[in-house]
Structures are given as C-alpha cells and as structure tokens.
Motif scaffolding. Sequence first.
Motif, PDB file in Angstrom:
ATOM      1  N   GLY A   1       0.776  -1.232   0.000  1.00 53.88           N
ATOM      2  CA  GLY A   1       0.000   0.000   0.000  1.00 53.88           C
ATOM      3  C   GLY A   1       0.805   1.278   0.000  1.00 53.88           C
ATOM      4  O   GLY A   1       0.323   2.319  -0.454  1.00 53.88           O
ATOM      5  N   HIS A   2       2.028   1.265   0.512  1.00 56.47           N
ATOM      6  CA  HIS A   2       2.800   2.504   0.582  1.00 56.47           C
ATOM      7  C   HIS A   2       3.340   2.898  -0.787  1.00 56.47           C
ATOM      8  O   HIS A   2       3.431   2.069  -1.700  1.00 56.47           O
ATOM      9  CB  HIS A   2       3.940   2.364   1.594  1.00 56.47           C
ATOM     10  CG  HIS A   2       5.187   1.748   1.021  1.00 56.47           C
ATOM     11  ND1 HIS A   2       5.419   0.376   1.036  1.00 56.47           N
ATOM     12  CD2 HIS A   2       6.274   2.300   0.413  1.00 56.47           C
ATOM     13  CE1 HIS A   2       6.591   0.123   0.479  1.00 56.47           C
ATOM     14  NE2 HIS A   2       7.128   1.275   0.089  1.00 56.47           N
ATOM     15  N   LEU A   3       3.672   4.166  -0.912  1.00 55.66           N
ATOM     16  CA  LEU A   3       4.263   4.653  -2.157  1.00 55.66           C
ATOM     17  C   LEU A   3       5.773   4.808  -1.976  1.00 55.66           C
ATOM     18  O   LEU A   3       6.240   5.390  -0.982  1.00 55.66           O
ATOM     19  CB  LEU A   3       3.669   6.005  -2.570  1.00 55.66           C
ATOM     20  CG  LEU A   3       2.287   5.916  -3.218  1.00 55.66           C
ATOM     21  CD1 LEU A   3       1.194   5.947  -2.148  1.00 55.66           C
ATOM     22  CD2 LEU A   3       2.072   7.040  -4.208  1.00 55.66           C
ATOM     23  N   ALA A   4       6.523   4.290  -2.947  1.00 57.30           N
ATOM     24  CA  ALA A   4       7.969   4.418  -2.905  1.00 57.30           C
ATOM     25  C   ALA A   4       8.374   5.866  -3.169  1.00 57.30           C
ATOM     26  O   ALA A   4       7.598   6.676  -3.676  1.00 57.30           O
ATOM     27  CB  ALA A   4       8.613   3.496  -3.940  1.00 57.30           C
TER      28      ALA A   4
ATOM     29  N   PRO B   1       9.496   8.097   2.722  1.00 57.29           N
ATOM     30  CA  PRO B   1       9.028   9.298   3.423  1.00 57.29           C
ATOM     31  C   PRO B   1       7.525   9.302   3.660  1.00 57.29           C
ATOM     32  O   PRO B   1       6.769   8.572   3.002  1.00 57.29           O
ATOM     33  CB  PRO B   1       9.445  10.433   2.477  1.00 57.29           C
ATOM     34  CG  PRO B   1       9.447   9.795   1.118  1.00 57.29           C
ATOM     35  CD  PRO B   1       9.818   8.348   1.314  1.00 57.29           C
ATOM     36  N   GLU B   2       7.122  10.151   4.581  1.00 56.07           N
ATOM     37  CA  GLU B   2       5.704  10.240   4.927  1.00 56.07           C
ATOM     38  C   GLU B   2       4.878  10.980   3.891  1.00 56.07           C
ATOM     39  O   GLU B   2       3.740  10.598   3.602  1.00 56.07           O
ATOM     40  CB  GLU B   2       5.557  10.938   6.293  1.00 56.07           C
ATOM     41  CG  GLU B   2       4.133  11.081   6.806  1.00 56.07           C
ATOM     42  CD  GLU B   2       3.453  12.381   6.353  1.00 56.07           C
ATOM     43  OE1 GLU B   2       2.234  12.496   6.554  1.00 56.07           O
ATOM     44  OE2 GLU B   2       4.132  13.269   5.786  1.00 56.07           O
TER      45      GLU B   2
ATOM     46  N   TRP C   1      -0.742   2.833   6.052  1.00 53.78           N
ATOM     47  CA  TRP C   1       0.661   2.435   6.189  1.00 53.78           C
ATOM     48  C   TRP C   1       1.430   3.480   6.992  1.00 53.78           C
ATOM     49  O   TRP C   1       2.215   3.151   7.885  1.00 53.78           O
ATOM     50  CB  TRP C   1       1.296   2.257   4.815  1.00 53.78           C
ATOM     51  CG  TRP C   1       2.701   1.719   4.866  1.00 53.78           C
ATOM     52  CD1 TRP C   1       3.084   0.405   4.794  1.00 53.78           C
ATOM     53  CD2 TRP C   1       3.904   2.479   5.033  1.00 53.78           C
ATOM     54  NE1 TRP C   1       4.455   0.301   4.905  1.00 53.78           N
ATOM     55  CE2 TRP C   1       4.978   1.564   5.053  1.00 53.78           C
ATOM     56  CE3 TRP C   1       4.176   3.831   5.159  1.00 53.78           C
ATOM     57  CZ2 TRP C   1       6.304   1.963   5.194  1.00 53.78           C
ATOM     58  CZ3 TRP C   1       5.500   4.235   5.315  1.00 53.78           C
ATOM     59  CH2 TRP C   1       6.549   3.317   5.326  1.00 53.78           C
ATOM     60  N   ALA C   2       1.213   4.758   6.691  1.00 55.54           N
ATOM     61  CA  ALA C   2       1.909   5.828   7.404  1.00 55.54           C
ATOM     62  C   ALA C   2       1.556   5.811   8.892  1.00 55.54           C
ATOM     63  O   ALA C   2       2.426   5.993   9.752  1.00 55.54           O
ATOM     64  CB  ALA C   2       1.562   7.181   6.795  1.00 55.54           C
TER      65      ALA C   2
ATOM     66  N   SER D   1      10.399   9.973   7.877  1.00 56.75           N
ATOM     67  CA  SER D   1      10.512   8.754   7.068  1.00 56.75           C
ATOM     68  C   SER D   1      10.826   7.587   7.985  1.00 56.75           C
ATOM     69  O   SER D   1      10.964   7.761   9.210  1.00 56.75           O
ATOM     70  CB  SER D   1      11.615   8.903   6.009  1.00 56.75           C
ATOM     71  OG  SER D   1      12.902   8.827   6.614  1.00 56.75           O
ATOM     72  N   ASP D   2      10.976   6.425   7.385  1.00 55.96           N
ATOM     73  CA  ASP D   2      11.303   5.260   8.197  1.00 55.96           C
ATOM     74  C   ASP D   2      12.776   5.232   8.594  1.00 55.96           C
ATOM     75  O   ASP D   2      13.217   4.307   9.261  1.00 55.96           O
ATOM     76  CB  ASP D   2      10.914   3.970   7.474  1.00 55.96           C
ATOM     77  CG  ASP D   2      11.637   3.789   6.146  1.00 55.96           C
ATOM     78  OD1 ASP D   2      12.273   4.751   5.665  1.00 55.96           O
ATOM     79  OD2 ASP D   2      11.539   2.686   5.568  1.00 55.96           O
TER      80      ASP D   2
END
Length: 486
Positions: A272-275, A291-292, A313-314, A331-332
């Motif tokens: 689901g997250h965007l790269a 990143p968020e 996801w965020a 970000s992570d």
Amino acid sequence: MMRNSRRSTAVRTFAATAAALALAACAAVSAAPAAAAGASVGDDWFTSPSGQVDYAESAALAYDFLDDRVDEYCSADDLCLPRSYQGGFFTTPTADFTASFVYDDALIVMAYAARGLPDDIRRAQAIGDALLFLQANDPLDDGRTRASYEPASLRDGTVEIGGAGAFTGNQAWVGMALARLYDVTGEQKYLDGALRLGEWIETNASDTARAPFGYTGGQDADGIPATFKSTEHNIDVTAFFTQLAQLTGDEVWAERATIAENFVAAMQQPDGHLATGTLPDGVSVNASPIPEDPQTWSSLATGDQRYDTALDWAVAQLPAADGPYRGTSFSDADRSKVWFEGNGHLALALRSRDAPGDVPRVDELLASVELAQREAPNGDGRGIVAASSDGLETGFDDRYYASLHTGATAWYLLAVTGLNPFRLADGQHPTHETPEASAPTADSPATGSSDDAVAVWLLPAVAVGVLALAAGTGIVLLLRRRHRSR
C-alpha cells in the motif's frame, strides 16, 4: 468564532427600550469587522471531540506568528518574503539564518487563503507579488523560481538567491500558490505566473521516454538536469496541472496531469505505501527511505481511495514519540522524533478521508502540535517548531531541528481549517472580470475594505435607532399592555 446574543426578558419603560435598541445599534457597528470576518472564515474548523483543545484560539496565535514573519521583510512597494526558520539551531550569537524557502512561502499563501480575512489576503498577495518579482527577475528569465532567497534583498529591489536549485516540486508549489491567488482575487498576473511555471516544468522535466512516464526532479543549483523521478514531485505536478486545467479550461493541462498521476500510481507497492520514486535511471524503483509525505499527499491531491492504504501504512509504520509529543516521523529512517509538519499532512488527509477512527486520531495529531506550540523548546507560544527536538534525520542527508518554522505552522493551520492545498473548490471558476465588486460570502474570502464592512452594518443600525425613536409612543403603549412580564 463564537457569537453570543442576549435578549431582554422584561422591558418596563420606553427609555429602557430605547436604550437597549441604541446599545444594540452601537454594538452592531462596533462588531461589524468581526461579524464580517466570521462570515469569511469558513465552517470547517476542527473541533476537539473531547473539548480539551481550543483549536480556534490556537490557530489565531499561529496566524499572529505568520503575520509577524511576513511583515518582517517587506519592500517599500509591499513585496514580502518571510524567513522560514528562526531560533535554536538557526539563530546563534554569531549567525542568523534568514533564508525564505519558496515551498514554505507557498504554504503561507494557502494558510491565509484558508481563513480569508482582508489582511490575510493582503499578506498572501504581498508574498505572491514577491514570487512574481523573483520569477520575472531570475537571471535565466525562463519562468523558473529557485529553492530559496534572502528576503532582505527585496528592500533594495534586488534578488539574492539562496538555494539556486530549480526543483520540480517547488515550481509546482509556487504555481499552486499563484493559482490559489488567482482563484481568490481574479488578478490575471497570478494565473500568468502560474502558467509560466507550468510551461517550465513541461519543458524541463517531462519524461515520456523512460517508463514509467512522469516528471523528473528539475535542475540542481548548477543547472544540471535531474534524471530521477520523485513520487512527491509528481503528486505536486498532478495537483498543479489539474488546477491549471480548471482555471483555463485547457485540456492539455489535464492530459499532462494524468501523466504525472499515472506515475504516482505506478509507485504504489503491494503493501500500500508509495515508494520515493525512481533512481537516476528514471526506471528502477528507489525503495529506501520511505518518506511520509507521498503517503498523505497522494490522497489529498487525488481523492482516490486506492491511497487509503498508503495513509494506513503511514499511521502504522511511521509513528514517532519524543517525550510528551506524539505523531509521525519524516521517514522510516528515523522514528525517534516527531515531524510536526507531517502531523499536519496526516491530520488533514485523515480529516478528508473521514473513515471510522480517523477523528480521534486527527485530534491526537493536532493536540500534540498544539502542545508543542505552547511548550516546545525554542518556541514562542504561537508558531510551530519543525521537529520535537534537534536532529531529526530525513534519510536524504538532511535534518530537521526544534526551530520555529513557517511551513510547519502553515500545515497546522491547513489541518485545523480544513483547506486542502492540492485542490481548488469544486465547480466552475469565474473569470473575475470585476473582482472588486464581488461581495464576500461564507464560502469565499472577504476582499472588501473595512470601511465597506462598517458601512454595510452601519445603515441597518442607524435605521433601527431611527425607527426606535419614531415609534416611541407606540412602543410605550404596547409595552404597558403586552410586556408586563416574559
């Protein structure tokens, strides 16, 4: 804004009635600016479910902070650029970092448009006019703006570039700010400036040779073209070009927006997250860091439910806690500190989605920002610091600090007021041939003068007073017969 009214329960004499009417008339005149302002503020301010935080009062303080920043550096002809950061890391006994980042400037324009009071629009235009001046006086004169400028140079009528990079995302943000100003004021110069920025992006960043097609990162400080494609930049371009299509009716902008939007969709991963985007080859996915902002901005810019999973996801993967502060990290790469700008992104995106459980989460995010407004190191009780403590790593060789930040403050205001900077109001956008004749409504900013506002309220007030005096005898009789008690 709270409005209170009081009605008398018993009137015994004509003198008391006349006095009450006279007081009401005076109150109507004295309250005219506030009442007119209230009509323009909007009806989507966030209210704490628990009632523990007064977000309206907090927002008023945040606007005061932005007012001071905007007014600090202005030219004689009212071109204003606010410094982006102040205090802590950026202000020492021997150095003071005063650079104005155009991304932050664009956000301030949006925040002012969200509240829409006459002074808000005046300050927003002062920033917009400064951005147009910088665009028109760029050494290359090709429609671009740069990453940052020294605001004091405007006082001399010159342009002192701070960060010389011309990045695609920044061009889009400045363009959205100018598009918003055109939508609010109807002044053609803002749309013309926005169109120049749009054409610069199309000329210098369009990539329809390397799939996934989209827009590259622009140019660095030396004018060398970037070859990577950023998800964040393409979200910005999607929104900006969509706004240009709305304002001009030219479908070519909608077609270009679709190219950027398709790139964003291509960056969504199975969970689901965007790269982040692509590597410099323009093709390979850049998987780390994550990143968020693409997670939240994708939802805000498109309204597409496919990005609900990115929001989730965020929330699940980027939580940060630092002392009393809670929220999201940049970000992570570093979850040890709260990125308050990100709290604004996420809160606004969750407000817009409005799924079960989103409201208390929004309250938690914004309450932490409000706490930082009151208690964060290097704060002033009004503005918002960038990070909960110094040294928040972004994962992109950069850091955020616990210093007052116009961008974080503006995002907080956007979240509280509910204005989505990526999208103009739905519906048609008028040509604004006579904007000065347009009266403010509950859904549009107040652009008239304070004298006009007073005049609107003064006439009815005077009429009330005249009628009260003229009908005095009749009122006495009626009062004696019908109003002994209520």
